[in-house]
Design an enzyme around this catalytic site. Sequence first.
Site, PDB file in Angstrom:
ATOM      1  CG  ASP A  64      22.684   5.825  20.679  1.00 32.22           C
ATOM      2  OD1 ASP A  64      23.601   5.205  20.643  1.00 32.22           O
ATOM      3  OD2 ASP A  64      21.667   5.158  21.661  1.00 32.22           O
ATOM      4  CB  SER A  65      18.677   3.706  17.305  1.00 34.39           C
ATOM      5  OG  SER A  65      18.543   4.592  16.816  1.00 34.39           O
TER       6      SER A  65
END
Length: 196
Positions: free
Chosen positions: A76-77
């Site tokens: 996840d970013s």
Amino acid sequence: MDRKIILASKSKVRKEILNKNGLNCEVQPSNVDEDIIKESLEKQKASPEEVSKSLAELKANKVSQKFTDEFVIGADSVIDLKGKVISKPTDRDQAYKILKSLNGKTHYLISSVCISKGGNMIWNFTDKASLTMKSMTEKEMKEYLSKISDEALYAYNVYQIEGLGRSLFSKIEGNENTIMGLPVEKIKDYLKNYNE
């Protein structure tokens, strides 16, 4: 690397990064409702880093419960602007507002990765890159957004660093793969040294 790997994400870019690095993976999206989780974590005053880490772990663990013998990678970013998480836009008006909020400022892009096996996290890593956006006029921002396809816009959080997005920045500090959403070197190191 002959180990079977499952990527708990439908991100084409993450899959490409893994393939380019000799890690062949099968894609099994986690279908986690990220917005609800982000909202809940933000209510608990979680930092952008904690949000990114939690989502990566949740995605990996969820898919890992189905594929218990495989290595499952969740990632996840998030964009961190002064400690606040900037989420993906849901329409073009929102994309413009996000671009305006980042305009002329430095923000961090935080990418977390988690590897799960048997439904539990066995390793995780978080990296951060610093990006300074040029100061643009309203016309320049609107022109930029008009050149971006919907798919790129909604998948890459307003800017696509491997595409047109690079032109928005005056300064970029950090690992290229981290900025694109997957600090792959650390994944390779971990898998290479993994012992059952």
